[in-house]
Write a protein that holds these residues in place. Structure first.
Motif, PDB file in Angstrom:
ATOM      1  N   VAL A  63     117.358  50.796  82.461  1.00 12.58           N
ATOM      2  CA  VAL A  63     115.914  50.660  82.689  1.00 12.58           C
ATOM      3  C   VAL A  63     115.655  50.033  84.056  1.00 12.58           C
ATOM      4  O   VAL A  63     114.836  50.527  84.844  1.00 12.58           O
ATOM      5  CB  VAL A  63     115.272  49.819  81.569  1.00 12.58           C
ATOM      6  CG1 VAL A  63     113.794  49.573  81.876  1.00 12.58           C
ATOM      7  CG2 VAL A  63     115.423  50.510  80.225  1.00 12.58           C
ATOM      8  N   CYS A  64     116.371  48.946  84.341  1.00  9.90           N
ATOM      9  CA  CYS A  64     116.225  48.303  85.658  1.00  9.90           C
ATOM     10  C   CYS A  64     116.671  49.232  86.774  1.00  9.90           C
ATOM     11  O   CYS A  64     116.068  49.254  87.860  1.00  9.90           O
ATOM     12  CB  CYS A  64     117.039  47.006  85.695  1.00  9.90           C
ATOM     13  SG  CYS A  64     116.453  45.722  84.573  1.00  9.90           S
ATOM     14  N   ALA A  98     106.201  39.091  83.806  1.00 14.83           N
ATOM     15  CA  ALA A  98     107.053  40.208  83.407  1.00 14.83           C
ATOM     16  C   ALA A  98     108.235  39.761  82.557  1.00 14.83           C
ATOM     17  O   ALA A  98     108.767  40.540  81.767  1.00 14.83           O
ATOM     18  CB  ALA A  98     107.561  40.943  84.650  1.00 14.83           C
ATOM     19  N   LEU A 133     106.412  39.532  79.021  1.00 13.22           N
ATOM     20  CA  LEU A 133     105.703  40.748  78.612  1.00 13.22           C
ATOM     21  C   LEU A 133     106.048  41.872  79.590  1.00 13.22           C
ATOM     22  O   LEU A 133     105.219  42.299  80.394  1.00 13.22           O
ATOM     23  CB  LEU A 133     104.188  40.505  78.590  1.00 13.22           C
ATOM     24  CG  LEU A 133     103.660  39.507  77.549  1.00 13.22           C
ATOM     25  CD1 LEU A 133     102.181  39.248  77.769  1.00 13.22           C
ATOM     26  CD2 LEU A 133     103.897  40.023  76.139  1.00 13.22           C
ATOM     27  N   PRO A 134     107.281  42.356  79.554  1.00 15.60           N
ATOM     28  CA  PRO A 134     107.726  43.336  80.564  1.00 15.60           C
ATOM     29  C   PRO A 134     106.944  44.637  80.554  1.00 15.60           C
ATOM     30  O   PRO A 134     106.745  45.241  81.615  1.00 15.60           O
ATOM     31  CB  PRO A 134     109.200  43.558  80.197  1.00 15.60           C
ATOM     32  CG  PRO A 134     109.318  43.153  78.773  1.00 15.60           C
ATOM     33  CD  PRO A 134     108.337  42.041  78.584  1.00 15.60           C
ATOM     34  N   CYS A 135     106.498  45.068  79.388  1.00 17.01           N
ATOM     35  CA  CYS A 135     105.781  46.348  79.330  1.00 17.01           C
ATOM     36  C   CYS A 135     104.378  46.239  79.915  1.00 17.01           C
ATOM     37  O   CYS A 135     103.854  47.209  80.479  1.00 17.01           O
ATOM     38  CB  CYS A 135     105.701  46.837  77.886  1.00 17.01           C
ATOM     39  SG  CYS A 135     107.316  47.221  77.157  1.00 17.01           S
ATOM     40  N   PHE A 136     103.762  45.064  79.784  1.00 16.60           N
ATOM     41  CA  PHE A 136     102.385  44.909  80.234  1.00 16.60           C
ATOM     42  C   PHE A 136     102.259  44.716  81.737  1.00 16.60           C
ATOM     43  O   PHE A 136     101.156  44.770  82.271  1.00 16.60           O
ATOM     44  CB  PHE A 136     101.741  43.721  79.500  1.00 16.60           C
ATOM     45  CG  PHE A 136     101.403  44.002  78.072  1.00 16.60           C
ATOM     46  CD1 PHE A 136     100.198  44.607  77.735  1.00 16.60           C
ATOM     47  CD2 PHE A 136     102.297  43.699  77.060  1.00 16.60           C
ATOM     48  CE1 PHE A 136      99.879  44.873  76.416  1.00 16.60           C
ATOM     49  CE2 PHE A 136     101.990  43.965  75.737  1.00 16.60           C
ATOM     50  CZ  PHE A 136     100.778  44.556  75.413  1.00 16.60           C
ATOM     51  N   PHE A 152     103.253  46.747  83.962  1.00 17.12           N
ATOM     52  CA  PHE A 152     102.844  48.039  84.528  1.00 17.12           C
ATOM     53  C   PHE A 152     101.352  48.268  84.292  1.00 17.12           C
ATOM     54  O   PHE A 152     100.645  48.784  85.162  1.00 17.12           O
ATOM     55  CB  PHE A 152     103.669  49.162  83.908  1.00 17.12           C
ATOM     56  CG  PHE A 152     105.138  49.061  84.202  1.00 17.12           C
ATOM     57  CD1 PHE A 152     105.640  49.433  85.428  1.00 17.12           C
ATOM     58  CD2 PHE A 152     106.011  48.566  83.248  1.00 17.12           C
ATOM     59  CE1 PHE A 152     106.999  49.329  85.710  1.00 17.12           C
ATOM     60  CE2 PHE A 152     107.367  48.462  83.512  1.00 17.12           C
ATOM     61  CZ  PHE A 152     107.857  48.834  84.746  1.00 17.12           C
ATOM     62  N   THR A 153     100.869  47.871  83.121  1.00 12.00           N
ATOM     63  CA  THR A 153      99.432  47.964  82.855  1.00 12.00           C
ATOM     64  C   THR A 153      98.651  47.073  83.802  1.00 12.00           C
ATOM     65  O   THR A 153      97.597  47.453  84.332  1.00 12.00           O
ATOM     66  CB  THR A 153      99.136  47.555  81.399  1.00 12.00           C
ATOM     67  OG1 THR A 153      99.916  48.364  80.516  1.00 12.00           O
ATOM     68  CG2 THR A 153      97.664  47.725  81.079  1.00 12.00           C
TER      69      THR A 153
END
Length: 392
Positions: free
Chosen positions: A44-45, A218, A221-224, A226-227
């Protein structure tokens, strides 16, 4: 109407010569970071890192090609004259066009420095101005996001060297950009190196605080993240569009520039248009300071309610968050000091190159002037617009 000869100082030569080797070192470290992620199966990274690298390369090559076309492919160095127009296009397609710009600047810099002669046409300055802007674009589309990624996984001890390299890249880029704008000042020689040092310090403080806040958020909340980026970028892109920027000449280039400005503003302030920049700057820093406070607040809340694998005491988390916000405020104080003590306020008509943008309406008068006066030095109209926004 006669432009003075451009003098190339030792500091300018040093910044130019160091630029290309550091650019190549940055590429080597990017490759090492990608290999490290692959070996540790952090796919992913690895994917995110490759997205930063490829996206940044495509963006800078697009700007490089557009600027060549805006200048009617008028090459100013032997290195750039070597490939044909078709070969130059292929070089940009294969992401190699930027290297010829670096080599061309290095060629003219060495020639100007060792001959000890002034550059009446300002070729070295012209090339350096374009290159400094390309470095800014590359930094905030690759180095700043990459540093955020590395800071997020810093506790896992993955490629610490890349973190320091990205910090070096950002610090060097903003300083080089500032020095390139100085070439438009009528009294450039009076601007000491201390002005660049002050400019470097407040940018480093503001960028470090911003990147740290993003990395803290990040990490929980790594997914947020990007939001958060998409929502923030849309707001900043809207303001860039409303600023009516005129940096690029083609319609497509203008939209590309506004997109890039939104990306740069996500990390740091950047003057893009004339007008009341003081109010715009205060509005921007108020927005970013609020955003940093919210990001750090969310991180503190997650660390106290649902801590990840790396455990930190609530008090330490609170102190860390307060320090991040305090560093940003300290950067704002240094920025005020810079504008009060080191920043020259110059009328845009007194900047170098003012006489090259407009010609007299009377064609006969212009032809008579052209026969009797020495042609003005080459003026980089793109960068002069940025200098006018910055200094006036």
């Amino acid at each position: 109407l006669r432009e003075p000869s451009f003098k190339y100082s030792c500091w300018d030569f040093l910044f130019t010569c160091v630029g290309l080797p550091l650019f190549l070192v940055d590429i080597v470290l990017d490759i090492l970071a990608a290999v490290s992620f692959y070996q540790e199966q952090a796919y992913v990274c690895l994917g995110i890192l490759l997205l930063f690298l490829v996206g940044s390369s495509l963006l800078t090559q697009a700007y490089s090609w557009l600027w060549y076309s805006y200048d009617d492919f008028n090459m100013r160095t032997k290195v750039e004259e070597w490939p044909s127009l078709r070969q130059l296009k292929l070089l940009h397609v294969f992401q190699l066009g930027i290297y010829f710009r670096h080599a061309g600047v290095l060629e003219k810099s060495i020639e100007s420095f060792y001959t000890k002669l002034p550059d009446p046409e300002g070729v070295v300055v012209f090339l350096n101005q374009d290159l400094s802007m390309l470095r800014v674009i590359e930094t905030f589309s690759e180095s700043a996001p990459q540093l955020t990624l590395m800071l997020t996984i810093f506790l896992q001890k993955v490629q610490d060297i890349s973190v320091f390299q990205s910090q070096r890249s950002i610090a060097f880029t903003v300083t080089t950009y500032h020095r390139s704008l100085r070439s438009f000042l009528p009294d450039k020689e009076k601007q000491k190196i201390t002005s660049s040092v002050a400019y470097f310090i407040w940018n480093l403080l503001l960028i470090s605080s911003r990147l740290t806040a993003l990395a803290l958020f990040a990490s929980v909340l790594p997914c947020f993240i990007f939001t958060h980026f998409i929502c923030s970028w849309l707001i900043l892109f809207f303001f860039a569009w409303r600023s009516k920027t005129d940096f690029m000449e083609s319609p497509g280039g203008k939209w590309l520039y506004r997109t890039t400005v939104g990306l740069i503003w996500y990390f740091d302030w950047f003057n893009v248009a004339e007008g009341n920049t003081r109010n715009k700057t205060m509005l921007y820093h108020g927005y970013i300071l609020t955003d940093i406070s919210i990001l750090c607040g969310v991180w503190c809340w997650k660390m106290s309610t649902d801590p990840p694998e790396f455990v930190i005491q609530p008090l330490d988390a609170l102190i860390t968050a307060v320090c991040v916000v305090a560093v940003y405020i300290l950067g704002l104080l240094f920025k005020v000091i810079y504008y009060k003590c080191f920043h020259p306020n110059v009328d845009r008509d007194k900047l170098k190159g003012a006489g090259t943008e407009e010609q007299p309406e009377d064609g006969v008068t212009y032809r008579m002037l052209a026969m009797t006066l020495t042609p003005p030095a080459q003026c980089n109209k793109r960068m002069r617009k940025l200098a006018a926004n910055f200094y006036s």
